[in-house]
Design a protein around this motif. Sequence first.
Motif, PDB file in Angstrom:
ATOM      1  N   TYR A  50      -0.077  -1.422   0.322  1.00 27.50           N
ATOM      2  CA  TYR A  50      -0.582  -2.473   0.870  1.00 27.50           C
ATOM      3  C   TYR A  50       0.335  -3.714   0.865  1.00 27.50           C
ATOM      4  O   TYR A  50       1.092  -3.713  -0.109  1.00 27.50           O
ATOM      5  N   ARG A  51       0.557  -4.359   1.871  1.00 24.19           N
ATOM      6  CA  ARG A  51       1.420  -5.493   1.926  1.00 24.19           C
ATOM      7  C   ARG A  51       0.565  -6.631   2.071  1.00 24.19           C
ATOM      8  O   ARG A  51      -0.287  -6.713   2.714  1.00 24.19           O
ATOM      9  N   GLY A  92       3.945 -10.244   2.995  1.00 20.19           N
ATOM     10  CA  GLY A  92       4.682  -9.113   3.585  1.00 20.19           C
ATOM     11  C   GLY A  92       5.226  -7.918   2.425  1.00 20.19           C
ATOM     12  O   GLY A  92       5.978  -6.748   2.756  1.00 20.19           O
ATOM     13  N   ARG A  93       5.164  -8.232   1.156  1.00 26.45           N
ATOM     14  CA  ARG A  93       5.547  -7.473   0.187  1.00 26.45           C
ATOM     15  C   ARG A  93       4.562  -6.529  -0.587  1.00 26.45           C
ATOM     16  O   ARG A  93       3.160  -7.199  -0.359  1.00 26.45           O
ATOM     17  N   ALA A  94       4.690  -5.676  -1.250  1.00 25.97           N
ATOM     18  CA  ALA A  94       3.867  -4.855  -1.893  1.00 25.97           C
ATOM     19  C   ALA A  94       3.526  -5.347  -3.235  1.00 25.97           C
ATOM     20  O   ALA A  94       4.401  -6.378  -3.714  1.00 25.97           O
TER      21      ALA A  94
END
Length: 216
Positions: A50-51, A92-94
């Motif tokens: 998931y982002r 925008g990152r996990a």
Amino acid sequence: MLIQAARTLFALAVLLMASMAWAQTEDQDAAAASPPPPAEVASGEFSELYRIGVDDRLQVSVWRNPELSVTVPVRPDGRISVPLVGDVMAGGRAPQEVAADIEKQLATYVRDPKVAVILVDLRSHEFISRVRVTGAVRQPVSVPYRQGMTVLDAVLQAGGVTDFAAANRSRLHRRDAEGAVETREIRLGDILDGGKLESNLDVRPGDVITVPERAL
């Protein structure tokens, strides 16, 4: 002699049981002192990360350092604020990527830091995860993604196709991890009228299905 031998065997049994109990206690104490193991990521289609998005709320936990643990929102610029570290990019990152970044920066101040980043409120998830159906359908829709959803499920939620639809020229548009848009052919007419499910693809969050009108 028999009484003496029995007493000796009894004493040995007591010593053996005491040794086993002591060893079990030592194992339990060692396990309690160890840090929690990292969470395993399941294999297969549900292992996609998931982002994090804007407005999501994150819990940042630093093992054995509760004063550094915080629950923070993701700001419009995609960043969060963490004690000692300052601003960290999260959008925008996990979660695993953000945790690794914080660990790296905290290492300047904390010996061997262990950080976990947990999503406690997925406020950005609603629009990121939607599936949209447009074109020659009875009611263009933007519907929440559900596990196991297919192209047919999404089109039926749009009320099906109109009488003017060129259903076999339908397309599924999907953005990949690099941002490029991939387009796949969907023979929607064959699915609806003939029960041919070869192109009834599973959809993913963010997919767009377009149904063109046929030329007059």
